[in-house]
Scaffold this active site. Sequence first.
Site: not given
Length: 372
Positions: A73, A131, A133-134, A178, A230
Amino acid sequence: MTHPSGAVAERAAAGFSAQFGAEAAGRWAAPGRVNLIGEHTDYNEGFVLPFALPMRTVVAADRQDGEHWTAWSELSGEAITFGADDVAEPGRVTGWGAYVAGVVWALREAGHPVPGARLAIASDVPLGAGLSSSAALESAVLAALLDLGELELAPELQPRLAQRAENVYVGAPTGIMDQSAAIRCRAGHALFLDCRDESVEHIPFDLDADGLAVLVIDSRAPHRHADGEYAARRRSCEAGASALGVTALRDVGIDQLDAALARLDDEETRRRVRHVVTEDQRVLDTVALLRAARVRDIGPLLTASHVSMRDDFEITVPEIDTAVEAALAAGALGARMTGGGFGGCVLALIEADRADAVAAAVTDAYAQRGFT
């Protein structure tokens, strides 16, 4: 998409060469997303309307022998290696590597012979900003492994597999939106997704033609108890559906809402149900306006969505509310928080030539409140 270009793709390719001493076989990309409207409706089997961002995650990759996978990464600067035993069951790989291992696990669990691979990951999708990313990472890794292994998996089935990697292997209880956005969005369109049957319709969303823009504002608010809250919201919705005798809150129509709320004893549950039912209707109303090329008219729906998230679902924070209020005061046609809540981003529908003025107004409002 194979062989994407641009700075992020070049960084992924360069990272692969530096880490593995060879050229990658290809590069695969998936974008971040903003949800135009439809928050916390996905796991209630309702409707959402995301669109893809120009920011994306790119994976440069090639096969390697054996049942092991090495991922590097750019963000962490570290490489991890995991084998078949590590993807035999969830939880054995943790941290950012869990998203990569989770995709391998989900593919293998579905019966696909996943090839060993080396992967280098670069991204300009902001982390922790809501946004997605995952999902961009999972979707880019999935695309790479499918191509490297010459595996067959229809595009409409790919989001569910990537979601399973996140839900079960990583342990994050996200809905299908997503991954659907990362895999199925088209340029110039918003993705109208029915989260029950996973059917999609590409809705024209050409802001340039109307002289408009969506300003995405990263609140920089630290996510406060986001995971636990959540999950708590999801439990409230499930409790509400159970009390009303429906499969999911999507089954409560807007014309049935008052009667449904009257049947609920708990005031908190009533607020949660009211948000989901009215939010589903706002998505449908937004789609109808976009089909009619009335883009400006969706502004009040965006703002009403924010008020519902603030007052009924209780998932906003002071930084988010300040950004919305400042954008509206500076002339935004509509503004709302986007994402799961407790931090993240605000989107504002604005006249394109007002971007700097609206951004300055939000910055000034932050300074007055002592926010970063």
